[in-house]
Scaffold this motif. Structure first.
Motif, PDB file in Angstrom:
ATOM      1  N   GLY A  17     154.754 -39.736  85.138  1.00  0.00           N
ATOM      2  CA  GLY A  17     153.955 -39.300  83.996  1.00  0.00           C
ATOM      3  C   GLY A  17     153.581 -37.843  84.116  1.00  0.00           C
ATOM      4  N   VAL A  18     153.292 -37.211  82.985  1.00  0.00           N
ATOM      5  CA  VAL A  18     152.672 -35.884  83.002  1.00  0.00           C
ATOM      6  C   VAL A  18     151.160 -36.116  83.076  1.00  0.00           C
ATOM      7  N   PRO A  19     150.375 -35.099  83.444  1.00  0.00           N
ATOM      8  CA  PRO A  19     148.932 -35.324  83.595  1.00  0.00           C
ATOM      9  C   PRO A  19     148.268 -35.925  82.356  1.00  0.00           C
ATOM     10  N   THR A  20     148.713 -35.553  81.157  1.00  0.00           N
ATOM     11  CA  THR A  20     148.124 -36.128  79.937  1.00  0.00           C
ATOM     12  C   THR A  20     148.288 -37.647  79.934  1.00  0.00           C
ATOM     13  N   VAL A  21     149.442 -38.112  80.388  1.00  0.00           N
ATOM     14  CA  VAL A  21     149.691 -39.558  80.437  1.00  0.00           C
ATOM     15  C   VAL A  21     148.717 -40.212  81.415  1.00  0.00           C
ATOM     16  N   SER A  27     145.846 -39.109  82.446  1.00  0.00           N
ATOM     17  CA  SER A  27     144.479 -39.031  81.949  1.00  0.00           C
ATOM     18  C   SER A  27     144.236 -40.127  80.901  1.00  0.00           C
ATOM     19  N   ARG A  28     145.232 -40.385  80.060  1.00  0.00           N
ATOM     20  CA  ARG A  28     145.094 -41.455  79.051  1.00  0.00           C
ATOM     21  C   ARG A  28     145.086 -42.836  79.728  1.00  0.00           C
ATOM     22  N   VAL A  29     145.879 -42.984  80.792  1.00  0.00           N
ATOM     23  CA  VAL A  29     145.857 -44.256  81.538  1.00  0.00           C
ATOM     24  C   VAL A  29     144.453 -44.489  82.103  1.00  0.00           C
ATOM     25  N   SER A  66     159.277 -26.997  66.833  1.00  0.00           N
ATOM     26  CA  SER A  66     159.262 -28.444  67.068  1.00  0.00           C
ATOM     27  C   SER A  66     157.831 -28.929  66.944  1.00  0.00           C
ATOM     28  N   VAL A  67     157.705 -30.231  66.737  1.00  0.00           N
ATOM     29  CA  VAL A  67     156.376 -30.808  66.497  1.00  0.00           C
ATOM     30  C   VAL A  67     155.456 -30.520  67.682  1.00  0.00           C
ATOM     31  N   HIS A  68     156.004 -30.629  68.921  1.00  0.00           N
ATOM     32  CA  HIS A  68     155.116 -30.444  70.078  1.00  0.00           C
ATOM     33  C   HIS A  68     154.697 -28.991  70.284  1.00  0.00           C
ATOM     34  N   LEU A 102     150.293 -23.493  58.099  1.00  0.00           N
ATOM     35  CA  LEU A 102     150.836 -22.743  59.239  1.00  0.00           C
ATOM     36  C   LEU A 102     151.242 -23.714  60.352  1.00  0.00           C
ATOM     37  N   ILE A 103     150.423 -24.732  60.566  1.00  0.00           N
ATOM     38  CA  ILE A 103     150.740 -25.727  61.600  1.00  0.00           C
ATOM     39  C   ILE A 103     152.048 -26.427  61.239  1.00  0.00           C
ATOM     40  N   ASP A 104     152.159 -26.819  59.977  1.00  0.00           N
ATOM     41  CA  ASP A 104     153.383 -27.513  59.534  1.00  0.00           C
ATOM     42  C   ASP A 104     154.609 -26.607  59.640  1.00  0.00           C
ATOM     43  N   ALA A 105     154.409 -25.314  59.376  1.00  0.00           N
ATOM     44  CA  ALA A 105     155.551 -24.392  59.441  1.00  0.00           C
ATOM     45  C   ALA A 105     156.098 -24.332  60.866  1.00  0.00           C
ATOM     46  N   GLY A 111     150.455 -30.720  77.159  1.00  0.00           N
ATOM     47  CA  GLY A 111     151.008 -32.078  77.303  1.00  0.00           C
ATOM     48  C   GLY A 111     152.219 -32.093  78.223  1.00  0.00           C
ATOM     49  N   GLY A 112     152.343 -31.077  79.095  1.00  0.00           N
ATOM     50  CA  GLY A 112     153.503 -30.995  79.998  1.00  0.00           C
ATOM     51  C   GLY A 112     154.675 -30.243  79.393  1.00  0.00           C
ATOM     52  N   TYR A 113     154.581 -29.851  78.124  1.00  0.00           N
ATOM     53  CA  TYR A 113     155.644 -29.053  77.489  1.00  0.00           C
ATOM     54  C   TYR A 113     155.396 -27.570  77.749  1.00  0.00           C
ATOM     55  N   GLY A 157     153.729 -34.928  87.375  1.00  0.00           N
ATOM     56  CA  GLY A 157     154.371 -33.617  87.431  1.00  0.00           C
ATOM     57  C   GLY A 157     154.423 -32.974  86.073  1.00  0.00           C
ATOM     58  N   SER A 158     154.957 -31.765  86.025  1.00  0.00           N
ATOM     59  CA  SER A 158     155.156 -30.937  84.827  1.00  0.00           C
ATOM     60  C   SER A 158     153.968 -30.048  84.495  1.00  0.00           C
ATOM     61  N   ALA A 159     152.809 -30.327  85.074  1.00  0.00           N
ATOM     62  CA  ALA A 159     151.605 -29.511  84.843  1.00  0.00           C
ATOM     63  C   ALA A 159     150.594 -29.913  85.915  1.00  0.00           C
TER      64      ALA A 159
HETATM   65  C1  MCA Z   1     151.124 -34.450  63.880  1.00  0.00           C
HETATM   66  N1  MCA Z   1     152.373 -34.905  63.846  1.00  0.00           N
HETATM   67  C2  MCA Z   1     153.095 -34.048  63.146  1.00  0.00           C
HETATM   68  C3  MCA Z   1     152.243 -33.014  62.706  1.00  0.00           C
HETATM   69  N2  MCA Z   1     151.035 -33.297  63.171  1.00  0.00           N
HETATM   70  N3  MCA Z   1     154.372 -34.036  62.820  1.00  0.00           N
HETATM   71  C4  MCA Z   1     154.852 -33.014  62.070  1.00  0.00           C
HETATM   72  N4  MCA Z   1     154.075 -32.002  61.629  1.00  0.00           N
HETATM   73  C5  MCA Z   1     152.781 -31.958  61.916  1.00  0.00           C
HETATM   74  N5  MCA Z   1     152.053 -30.950  61.481  1.00  0.00           N
HETATM   75  C6  MCA Z   1     152.800 -36.162  64.482  1.00  0.00           C
HETATM   76  C7  MCA Z   1     154.207 -36.356  64.840  1.00  0.00           C
HETATM   77  O1  MCA Z   1     154.932 -36.803  63.750  1.00  0.00           O
HETATM   78  C8  MCA Z   1     154.147 -37.428  65.893  1.00  0.00           C
HETATM   79  O2  MCA Z   1     154.019 -38.655  65.217  1.00  0.00           O
HETATM   80  C9  MCA Z   1     152.862 -37.137  66.568  1.00  0.00           C
HETATM   81  O3  MCA Z   1     152.152 -36.236  65.735  1.00  0.00           O
HETATM   82  C10 MCA Z   1     153.037 -36.470  67.926  1.00  0.00           C
HETATM   83  O4  MCA Z   1     151.775 -36.053  68.277  1.00  0.00           O
HETATM   84  P1  MCA Z   1     151.482 -35.373  69.619  1.00  0.00           P
HETATM   85  O5  MCA Z   1     150.062 -35.026  69.571  1.00  0.00           O
HETATM   86  O6  MCA Z   1     152.407 -34.256  69.887  1.00  0.00           O
HETATM   87  O7  MCA Z   1     151.830 -36.522  70.633  1.00  0.00           O
HETATM   88  P2  MCA Z   1     151.031 -36.977  71.813  1.00  0.00           P
HETATM   89  O8  MCA Z   1     151.015 -38.440  71.874  1.00  0.00           O
HETATM   90  O9  MCA Z   1     149.685 -36.315  71.870  1.00  0.00           O
HETATM   91  O10 MCA Z   1     151.885 -36.410  73.035  1.00  0.00           O
HETATM   92  C11 MCA Z   1     151.364 -36.420  74.315  1.00  0.00           C
HETATM   93  C12 MCA Z   1     152.486 -36.684  75.289  1.00  0.00           C
HETATM   94  C13 MCA Z   1     153.569 -35.653  75.048  1.00  0.00           C
HETATM   95  C14 MCA Z   1     153.032 -38.099  75.057  1.00  0.00           C
HETATM   96  C15 MCA Z   1     151.936 -36.587  76.686  1.00  0.00           C
HETATM   97  O11 MCA Z   1     152.984 -34.378  75.097  1.00  0.00           O
HETATM   98  C16 MCA Z   1     154.711 -35.754  76.015  1.00  0.00           C
HETATM   99  O12 MCA Z   1     155.564 -36.625  75.881  1.00  0.00           O
HETATM  100  N6  MCA Z   1     154.766 -34.845  77.010  1.00  0.00           N
HETATM  101  C17 MCA Z   1     155.804 -34.824  78.028  1.00  0.00           C
HETATM  102  C18 MCA Z   1     156.390 -33.462  78.164  1.00  0.00           C
HETATM  103  C19 MCA Z   1     157.434 -33.388  79.250  1.00  0.00           C
HETATM  104  O13 MCA Z   1     158.096 -34.391  79.574  1.00  0.00           O
HETATM  105  N7  MCA Z   1     157.605 -32.218  79.827  1.00  0.00           N
HETATM  106  C20 MCA Z   1     158.541 -32.050  80.899  1.00  0.00           C
HETATM  107  C21 MCA Z   1     158.890 -30.591  80.980  1.00  0.00           C
HETATM  108  P3  MCA Z   1     154.682 -39.979  65.702  1.00  0.00           P
HETATM  109  O14 MCA Z   1     153.868 -40.345  66.917  1.00  0.00           O
HETATM  110  O15 MCA Z   1     154.514 -40.943  64.600  1.00  0.00           O
HETATM  111  O16 MCA Z   1     156.081 -39.639  66.047  1.00  0.00           O
HETATM  112  S1  MCA Z   1     158.533 -29.952  82.583  1.00  0.00           S
HETATM  113  C22 MCA Z   1     159.859 -30.306  83.522  1.00  0.00           C
HETATM  114  O17 MCA Z   1     160.792 -30.934  83.088  1.00  0.00           O
HETATM  115  C23 MCA Z   1     159.691 -29.866  84.969  1.00  0.00           C
HETATM  116  C24 MCA Z   1     160.957 -29.867  85.732  1.00  0.00           C
HETATM  117  C25 MCA Z   1     158.709 -30.732  85.672  1.00  0.00           C
HETATM  118  O18 MCA Z   1     158.030 -30.261  86.589  1.00  0.00           O
HETATM  119  O19 MCA Z   1     158.640 -31.908  85.309  1.00  0.00           O
END
Ligand code: MCA
Ligand code: AMP
Length: 472
Positions: free
Chosen positions: A224-228, A230-232, A441-443, A432-435, A382-384, A251-253
């Motif tokens: 999990g990333v830290p956000t995950v 923390s939610r757990v 990307s959404v994230h 602006l957020i939607d743009a 969120g680890g992104y 990891g990731s943050a």
């Molecule tokens: C909200 N949404 C929108 C909008 N507002 N969509 C479009 N336009 C908008 N303005 C909706 C989306 O449709 C989506 O809906 C939902 O919001 C997504 O919300 P979000 O807040 O982004 O999701 P979250 O649940 O808060 O995400 C938290 C998360 C996520 C699950 C922890 O951030 C995540 O998966 N993080 C992992 C990142 C990661 O794996 N990083 C690794 C890179 P719907 O839910 O209906 O689709 S680092 C790496 O690889 C290195 C090597 C390492 O160390 O690991």
């Protein structure tokens, strides 16, 4: 030296390899043999191509697509499933992808040609894996400015990273790995899918990394990333259900110390933290049988060397206190940014080490503490990994926006939350957020937009982001 990347797929063919779906409902599943045969159909379709794009949706088709490309020796480019138009066009155009691999009906882009993955298709054709120096994946990642860059990862870097973690975590085919991380970054795809397939442990991908899904999955090893995490911790029943797991990995943050402590208290398991980066895959980890120190990310994995360099340009002592930029060398380091030698040169020292841009301290036992990023323009939410510059660029192209500055504000859930300060005549902040969501990307979307009269600037006219952060 590392042997075929997915060697364990060819043994014990009836064993469960991968399951993708919410554990509380039905899911798609493949045994090793089924995965091998379905991926062989993909491999046949892409054989001889130079690069292919893979839609990175959390689906079993994505797993089959990536395995198929790797079998055929064709570098795969995972494309974020929530990517907007410009980001998709940039990734596909910059990488030169000749084909899209995707689940039926998921990719509408007119070009390049599309191959819809059929998980029920079977072929017994087998392919010879290329040399380990061949590029396996090209992962797009953000810099502080400009568009995302393609990180070229050799099969050696992938294999060395997975083997290093298997050694550190005593990760074996007896483990059942569970996670619900995105399949377009190193964490979810390389460690979380290729890792399981190379080690031979079965994988349960929960599609979303929700506490309920993690609790229901019944694995031995969780990512999990830290956000995950923390939610757990906020869902105590789900957290307690993880008590039977062997390792909970973060990891990731940076994992906040209170989350480390709460997770330990609820599960009876101290989380294992590890540190990596798209360009270095995995560098450091706590060992399964070693000390777990909150706020510290452990030792270099097997084969990797690290050092820190102070602001004076000299290597800094490993005394646990002195801070410096972390530099990395070893088989896990990337083969440069695709088509961008200048950017590669900027992150490479004269003697060939990779400059991470992360500030760290190392103690006398070799334990590492990551203190933060050198640049405020590199945000982790969120680890992104998200570059302030790419978001500012989109905001500045919106009607009425005259100036824009983006910062990562501290956030209890996301680690950092993207806040955009804008100057101009604006309608709705949501536009602006939607743009940003639609173009990038959404994230990457700002979670908050603040309209201000002017941005604080220094005598050179540069925006003072620290002053903006102080306002939040
Ligand atoms: C909200 N949404 C929108 C909008 N507002 N969509 C479009 N336009 C908008 N303005 C909706 C989306 O449709 C989506 O809906 C939902 O919001 C997504 O919300 P979000 O807040 O982004 O999701 P979250 O649940 O808060 O995400 C938290 C998360 C996520 C699950 C922890 O951030 C995540 O998966 N993080 C992992 C990142 C990661 O794996 N990083 C690794 C890179 P719907 O839910 O209906 O689709 S680092 C790496 O690889 C290195 C090597 C390492 O160390 O690991
Ligand atoms: P990415 O390129 O998306 O893989 O992001 C890599 C960055 O994530 C690193 O440069 C670090 O800033 C951060 N990171 C990854 N793992 C950790 C960790 N365990 N602690 C602190 N930062 C981390």
């Amino acid at each position: 030296m590392y042997g075929p990347l997915l060697a364990s797929l060819t043994g014990d063919l009836d064993r469960k390899a991968v399951r993708v779906g919410d554990p509380t409902s039905s899911a798609d599943e493949l045994t090793r043999g089924e995965l091998l045969s379905a991926a062989a159909v993909v491999a046949d379709a892409v054989e001889g191509m130079s690069v292919v794009a893979v839609d990175g949706s959390a689906s079993i088709e994505t797993v089959v697509a990536v395995v198929g490309a790797l079998m055929a020796g064709v570098p795969a480019v995972p494309v974020p499933s929530d990517a907007g138009d410009s980001e998709r066009a940039h990734i596909v155009g910059d990488s030169g992808a000749q084909m899209w691999l995707c689940a039926p009906g998921t990719v509408a882009d007119p070009s390049p040609q599309r191959h819809e993955v059929d998980v029920a298709a079977r072929s017994d054709k087998r392919f010879e894996e290329p040399d380990e120096s061949a590029i396996g994946l090209i992962v797009y990642t953000s810099g502080t400015t400009g568009k995302p860059k393609g990180v070229r990862l050799s099969r050696r870097a992938l294999a060395a990273s997975i083997d290093g973690l298997a050694d550190a975590w005593e990760w074996t085919s007896d483990d059942v790995l569970v996670h619900g991380l995105p399949l377009f970054h190193v964490h979810g795809l390389v460690l979380g899918v290729l890792g399981a397939l190379r080690v031979g442990s079965s994988l349960i991908h929960t599609v979303r990394p929700t506490p309920a899904a993690y609790a229901a999955a019944g694995g031995t090893l969780y990512f999990g990333v830290p956000t995950v995490w923390s939610r757990v911790c906020d869902d105590e029943a789900a957290a307690r259900a993880l008590s039977s797991a062997r390792l909970l990995v973060s990891g990731s943050a940076p994992l906040p110390v209170p989350v480390f402590e709460k997770l330990t208290a609820l599960t009876g398991r101290s989380p294992v933290e590890r540190y990596g980066m798209s360009e270095t895959v995995i560098t450091l980890s706590i060992r399964a049988n070693g000390e777990r120190r909150p706020g510290w990310v452990g030792l270099p994995i097997d084969g990797v060397q690290t050092r820190i360099r102070g602001e004076d340009g000299q290597l800094a002592p490993h005394d646990g206190e002195t801070l410096g930029e972390l530099e990395v060398s070893g088989p896990t380091v990337f083969d440069g940014y695709l088509g961008n030698p200048d950017a590669t040169a900027k992150v490479t020292t004269e003697d060939g080490w990779f400059r991470t841009g992360d500030v760290a301290a190392v103690d006398a036992d070799g334990f590492h503490r990551i203190v933060g990023r050198e640049s405020v323009d590199m945000i982790k939410s969120g680890g992104y990994r998200i570059g302030a510059g790419e978001i500012e660029h989109v905001l500045l192209s919106q009607p009425g926006v005259r100036e824009a500055a983006v910062v990562g504000a501290p956030d209890p859930d996301l680690g950092q939350r993207i806040v955009a300060f804008v100057v101009g005549e604006l309608g709705r902040a949501e536009d602006l957020i939607d743009a940003v969501a639609a173009e990038l990307s959404v994230h990457k979307r700002p979670r908050e937009v603040r309209v201000v009269d002017e941005l604080p600037r220094n005598a050179m006219g540069k925006v003072q982001k620290k002053a903006l952060l102080e306002r939040i």
